[in-house]
Design a protein around this motif. Structure first.
Motif, PDB file in Angstrom:
ATOM      1  N   LEU A 186      28.370  32.354  40.130  1.00 51.34           N
ATOM      2  CA  LEU A 186      29.599  31.813  39.541  1.00 51.34           C
ATOM      3  C   LEU A 186      30.689  31.743  40.601  1.00 51.34           C
ATOM      4  CD1 LEU A 186      29.775  33.830  36.187  1.00 51.34           C
ATOM      5  CD2 LEU A 186      28.854  31.537  36.540  1.00 51.34           C
ATOM      6  N   PHE A 187      31.482  30.714  40.544  1.00 46.75           N
ATOM      7  CA  PHE A 187      32.606  30.573  41.463  1.00 46.75           C
ATOM      8  C   PHE A 187      33.886  30.465  40.628  1.00 46.75           C
ATOM      9  CE2 PHE A 187      28.916  28.934  43.694  1.00 46.75           C
ATOM     10  CZ  PHE A 187      28.984  29.650  44.874  1.00 46.75           C
ATOM     11  N   GLY A 188      34.648  31.542  40.632  1.00 44.81           N
ATOM     12  CA  GLY A 188      35.886  31.555  39.859  1.00 44.81           C
ATOM     13  C   GLY A 188      37.009  30.863  40.615  1.00 44.81           C
ATOM     14  N   GLU A 189      38.187  30.954  40.051  1.00 45.83           N
ATOM     15  CA  GLU A 189      39.376  30.371  40.680  1.00 45.83           C
ATOM     16  C   GLU A 189      40.231  31.493  41.264  1.00 45.83           C
ATOM     17  OE1 GLU A 189      41.521  27.927  38.020  1.00 45.83           O
ATOM     18  OE2 GLU A 189      39.857  26.523  37.666  1.00 45.83           O
ATOM     19  N   ALA A 190      40.708  31.273  42.495  1.00 44.94           N
ATOM     20  CA  ALA A 190      41.522  32.284  43.163  1.00 44.94           C
ATOM     21  C   ALA A 190      42.879  32.415  42.475  1.00 44.94           C
ATOM     22  CB  ALA A 190      41.711  31.919  44.628  1.00 44.94           C
ATOM     23  N   VAL A 191      43.345  33.639  42.353  1.00 41.49           N
ATOM     24  CA  VAL A 191      44.671  33.888  41.777  1.00 41.49           C
ATOM     25  C   VAL A 191      45.725  33.351  42.744  1.00 41.49           C
ATOM     26  CG1 VAL A 191      46.307  35.664  41.065  1.00 41.49           C
ATOM     27  CG2 VAL A 191      43.861  35.922  40.554  1.00 41.49           C
ATOM     28  N   GLY A 215      44.802  39.488  54.475  1.00 42.93           N
ATOM     29  CA  GLY A 215      44.892  40.205  53.208  1.00 42.93           C
ATOM     30  C   GLY A 215      45.547  39.378  52.118  1.00 42.93           C
ATOM     31  N   LEU A 216      46.530  38.554  52.485  1.00 44.13           N
ATOM     32  CA  LEU A 216      47.189  37.698  51.499  1.00 44.13           C
ATOM     33  C   LEU A 216      46.315  36.507  51.119  1.00 44.13           C
ATOM     34  CD1 LEU A 216      50.814  37.702  52.985  1.00 44.13           C
ATOM     35  CD2 LEU A 216      50.088  38.780  50.852  1.00 44.13           C
ATOM     36  N   GLU A 217      45.530  35.995  52.083  1.00 37.56           N
ATOM     37  CA  GLU A 217      44.708  34.810  51.830  1.00 37.56           C
ATOM     38  C   GLU A 217      43.470  35.131  51.006  1.00 37.56           C
ATOM     39  OE1 GLU A 217      43.939  33.622  55.775  1.00 37.56           O
ATOM     40  OE2 GLU A 217      45.923  32.723  56.114  1.00 37.56           O
ATOM     41  N   GLN A 218      42.972  36.358  51.105  1.00 40.22           N
ATOM     42  CA  GLN A 218      41.800  36.747  50.325  1.00 40.22           C
ATOM     43  C   GLN A 218      42.246  37.119  48.916  1.00 40.22           C
ATOM     44  OE1 GLN A 218      39.858  39.855  52.564  1.00 40.22           O
ATOM     45  NE2 GLN A 218      38.926  38.417  54.001  1.00 40.22           N
ATOM     46  N   ARG A 219      42.231  36.141  48.045  1.00 39.59           N
ATOM     47  CA  ARG A 219      42.746  36.305  46.705  1.00 39.59           C
ATOM     48  C   ARG A 219      41.650  36.773  45.755  1.00 39.59           C
ATOM     49  NH1 ARG A 219      47.371  37.160  47.225  1.00 39.59           N
ATOM     50  NH2 ARG A 219      47.831  36.551  45.066  1.00 39.59           N
ATOM     51  N   PRO A 220      41.977  37.622  44.801  1.00 31.00           N
ATOM     52  CA  PRO A 220      40.996  37.973  43.763  1.00 31.00           C
ATOM     53  C   PRO A 220      40.643  36.744  42.937  1.00 31.00           C
ATOM     54  CG  PRO A 220      43.182  38.818  43.220  1.00 31.00           C
ATOM     55  CD  PRO A 220      43.259  38.323  44.621  1.00 31.00           C
ATOM     56  N   MET A 221      39.399  36.721  42.438  1.00 33.10           N
ATOM     57  CA  MET A 221      38.899  35.580  41.690  1.00 33.10           C
ATOM     58  C   MET A 221      38.998  35.847  40.186  1.00 33.10           C
ATOM     59  SD  MET A 221      38.142  33.725  44.275  1.00 33.10           S
ATOM     60  CE  MET A 221      37.310  32.347  43.501  1.00 33.10           C
ATOM     61  N   VAL A 222      39.308  34.794  39.449  1.00 36.68           N
ATOM     62  CA  VAL A 222      39.388  34.869  37.990  1.00 36.68           C
ATOM     63  C   VAL A 222      38.237  34.038  37.421  1.00 36.68           C
ATOM     64  CG1 VAL A 222      40.773  34.359  35.947  1.00 36.68           C
ATOM     65  CG2 VAL A 222      41.880  35.185  38.031  1.00 36.68           C
ATOM     66  N   TYR A 223      37.485  34.622  36.464  1.00 38.61           N
ATOM     67  CA  TYR A 223      36.326  33.956  35.874  1.00 38.61           C
ATOM     68  C   TYR A 223      36.557  33.732  34.382  1.00 38.61           C
ATOM     69  CZ  TYR A 223      34.130  35.680  40.159  1.00 38.61           C
ATOM     70  OH  TYR A 223      33.833  35.956  41.465  1.00 38.61           O
ATOM     71  N   GLU A 224      35.874  32.750  33.841  1.00 39.52           N
ATOM     72  CA  GLU A 224      35.925  32.512  32.406  1.00 39.52           C
ATOM     73  C   GLU A 224      35.332  33.709  31.660  1.00 39.52           C
ATOM     74  OE1 GLU A 224      37.295  30.086  30.834  1.00 39.52           O
ATOM     75  OE2 GLU A 224      37.818  28.847  32.572  1.00 39.52           O
TER      76      GLU A 224
END
Length: 718
Positions: free
Chosen positions: A303-308, A355-364
């Protein structure tokens, strides 16, 4: 009134003259296996016939007994008796004990033959060990026991080594709670208390492989720089009662942790805590492991979520860091060497921006409910978390016309199928090695050039297999030829073909036993990148759409895709031959390795370019001193090898790693046969031609101290 149970009447037994017996055509045994007829005859000559023959009267065409008896069960014993008669060691009219079936029986002869062969229970290895032990205690030697039971003395010695295993572990094995290979691994250390401690640590662990048990039994200490120690923290280890050995006279890189079993337990507990925290996100399952093997996610959909998105403050901070970074670069653009403080500041700015560019991912939410997470350690001892993997059995069903439910993804589940397991705080199933949560000993070194250890062969050929996959994946012509060889064999060698009118498939070979650095190698990353690139382009899920897509591809792209798919079917891994059961035969292994040599030549495989090099961990620390010296001799000459001859193995391996670095030296199993044949020095050639001058080699102080003042004189004296 209850009826009395019908009494069973057993077939009568009697002695029948040997010349009245004939072998029945109803005997189901056709394949020769186990003890040979000659060996069985010798055993009968020594101890007599231990089991009667099962016979039936032979009838003529009118249904009258002929006086002969056929043998449907006991044919091998009859053949052994026939051999003794032929050798004139048994009389032709000697009486033979037989169980005689009545003519009127409803039981078929094939039934008796099948039952006798299938209802046997092989002697448990533990019972075999206890029987051998009893014979030895009554005065028989290992050779006498081996001769009596037609096994090699090595088999007897191997079984007798079980005497060094703790009785409690023998009982565990007797209850089928561990395998024979696991039990044999405990013989490397005779300390019963340590054996039980290791078993308690691994019995519910992620890894119970024999090599892991041997490593824990022979591992006396762990460096503080080990990634497990870094992950747990030395202070936490000491708080749990662990001891740390420190060297007061030189740098010790933080010291040595003296209780590996305690460290492994702390690592497992810490990983479980981290997994339970991640479980709060709602994932269906979490698999934890110190090491995830190469191909751990095979068969799963990612799965590929969307970055926050960044907040306003984060955007401003990133812009400020970038502006400062560019300003410093511009101010020092003409300098070859940057001042130390400037280099440190640039590195700090890069780290802050990363650290700022590596965003946590949000999944459905629906995806999270059916997907899982892998939690492990990275190479530096940090926590590695890989989210969003969907197993085949967890895919959402598709409702087809007619309300018939079917899976939208076909195929078998991966190796990580989840069973009832530990539940995290959010109902997440947490497993370790697919199970609920709850180094090899060095042989005596006599200086002889012994074969490479079995496990090392497996690891080296696993590296070679992966490198071949990568090379074939970018060589469409070679891949096409390889596929044609497979198809031609199936078409023209019908003895090896079976099934439908056309069966041509690629089944990826899972590298279950492998070196720990395999998944992080250059070729592994190349294979993964190519896989990800094709996955991003291919319209998977609908065969009709996929058919149209492939039809529209240009020929070069079709061949490239073919090469990539064929590469996953390559198996050049050495494995132990098994002539009687599952696995590969000795002849099959020989053919596999010979064909892998042909393939390596065709793709121009270079294991040096593929990233393999001899280090203490990958080769030098795991072979005898004779192998280490042989490697240095081939790469650097006899003179250099002689300089290492007096060292202990550990020091020799470290120094050999330094000398071999960048030399391009490879073990025989990793060499290309075409290059090896063309570059190796032939017998009788002058060795001096391959020697490097001793004084041109950079040696450490402790080796320089052992050199004579005039190296030339030393060479002349040789």
């Amino acid at each position: 009134m209850a009826q009395a149970a019908k009494k069973i009447t057993l077939s009568p037994s009697r002695d029948i003259a040997f010349d009245k017996l004939v072998l029945s055509q109803s005997n189901v045994r056709r394949i020769k296996a186990g003890v040979s007829i000659e060996e069985l005859a010798e055993d009968i000559a020594r101890r007599g016939l231990l089991q009667s023959l099962n016979v039936r009267p032979v009838m003529n065409a009118e249904g009258v007994e002929t006086g002969k008896f056929e043998i449907p069960a006991g044919g091998r014993r009859f053949q052994a008796l026939s051999l003794l008669v032929k050798q004139k060691r048994l009389a032709k009219f000697a009486p033979v004990p037989c169980i005689v079936r009545e003519v009127s029986t409803a039981i078929l002869a094939e039934d008796d033959s099948l039952a006798e062969n299938m209802q046997r229970v092989a002697l448990h290895p533990l019972d075999q060990f206890r029987a051998f032990l009893a014979l030895r205690e009554k005065g028989q030697s290992d050779e006498e026991i081996a001769a009596a039971f037609f096994v090699a003395p090595a088999v007897v010695k191997q079984r007798m080594r079980l005497a060094s295993v703790a009785p409690a572990l023998l009982e565990v094995y007797a209850e089928d709670a561990m395998t024979l290979e696991q039990l044999m691994a405990f013989t490397v250390n005779p300390d019963h208390a340590r054996q039980i401690q290791v078993w308690d640590a691994v019995k519910s662990s992620w890894s119970k492989e024999p090599f892991q048990i041997r490593r824990m039994l022979t591992e006396a200490s762990v460096r503080a720089s080990d990634r497990r120690a870094v992950f747990v923290g030395v202070s936490a280890y000491e708080d749990a009662g662990g001891t740390v050995l420190r060297d007061l006279f030189q740098g010790d890189d933080g010291g040595w942790l003296e209780e590996p079993a305690l460290l492994d337990r702390l690592v497992s507990e810490r990983l479980q805590v981290e997994a339970e925290a991640i479980a709060a996100e709602g994932w269906k399952w979490i698999e934890i492991s110190v090491d995830l093997p190469y191909g751990y996610s095979h068969g799963m959909r990612r799965l590929f979520g969307e970055a926050v998105p960044m907040t306003e403050d984060e955007v401003a901070a990133h812009a400020a860091h970038l502006a400062e970074y560019r300003q410093l670069e511009e101010e020092h653009s003409g300098q070859d060497d940057l001042p130390e403080d400037i280099s440190e500041r640039l590195a700090a700015l890069e780290l802050a921006m990363e650290g700022l560019e590596q965003r946590p991912m949000v999944y459905e939410a629906d995806d999270v409910a059916r997907a899982g997470v892998f939690v492990s350690l990275d190479r530096e001892g940090g926590l590695s978390v890989s989210r969003g993997f969907v197993r085949v059995e967890d895919e959402a069903p598709v409702i087809a016309d007619g309300d018939c439910a079917m899976s939208d993804v076909a195929g078998q589940g991966g190796d990580g199928a989840v069973s009832a397991s530990h539940l995290g705080s959010a109902g997440t199933v947490i497993t370790s090695g697919g199970q609920p949560l709850e180094a090899l000993a060095e042989d005596e070194d006599d200086g002889a050039l012994k074969p490479l250890p079995e496990r090392l062969l497996v690891e080296l050929t696993a590296h070679r297999t992966l490198a071949l996959r990568e090379a074939v994946g970018r060589s469409p012509d070679v891949a096409l030829t390889l596929l044609l060889v497979k198809l031609v064999n199936d078409t023209f060698r019908t003895a090896g073909a079976s099934g439908s009118c056309l069966e041509a498939s690629v089944r990826e070979v899972y590298l279950s036993t492998q070196a720990p650095d395999l998944k992080d190698s250059v070729v592994a990353r190349s294979v993964d990148d190519r896989q990800a690139s094709w996955e991003a382009d291919l319209p998977l899920g609908d065969d009709a759409v996929l058919w149209d897509y492939l039809t529209a591809l240009d020929q070069a792209s079709r061949l490239a895709l073919l090469a990539h798919c064929v590469s996953f079917g390559i198996n050049a891994v050495h494995e132990k031959p098994n002539p009687y059961g599952a696995g590969i035969s000795a002849s099959g292994l020989t053919r596999r390795m010979a064909q892998s040599d042909i393939l390596a030549n065709a793709v121009g495989l270079d294991m040096v370019e593929a990233g393999w090099e001899p280090t203490v961990e990958t080769y030098l620390g795991r072979v005898p001193k004779a192998r280490i010296l042989d490697a240095v001799r081939e790469a650097k000459g006899e003179g250099t090898a002689q300089l290492l001859d007096h060292l202990k193995k550990a020091e020799m391996a470290v120094e050999a790693e330094r000398l071999l670095k960048g030399s391009g030296w490879l073990p025989e199993v990793l060499r290309r046969i075409d290059l090896d044949a063309g570059t190796g020095a032939g017998e009788g050639e002058a060795v001096e031609d391959t020697l490097e001058p001793v004084e041109d080699i950079a040696l450490p102080d402790f080796l320089m101290a052992d050199l004579p003042s005039e190296p030339a004189a030393m060479m002349a004296a040789e």
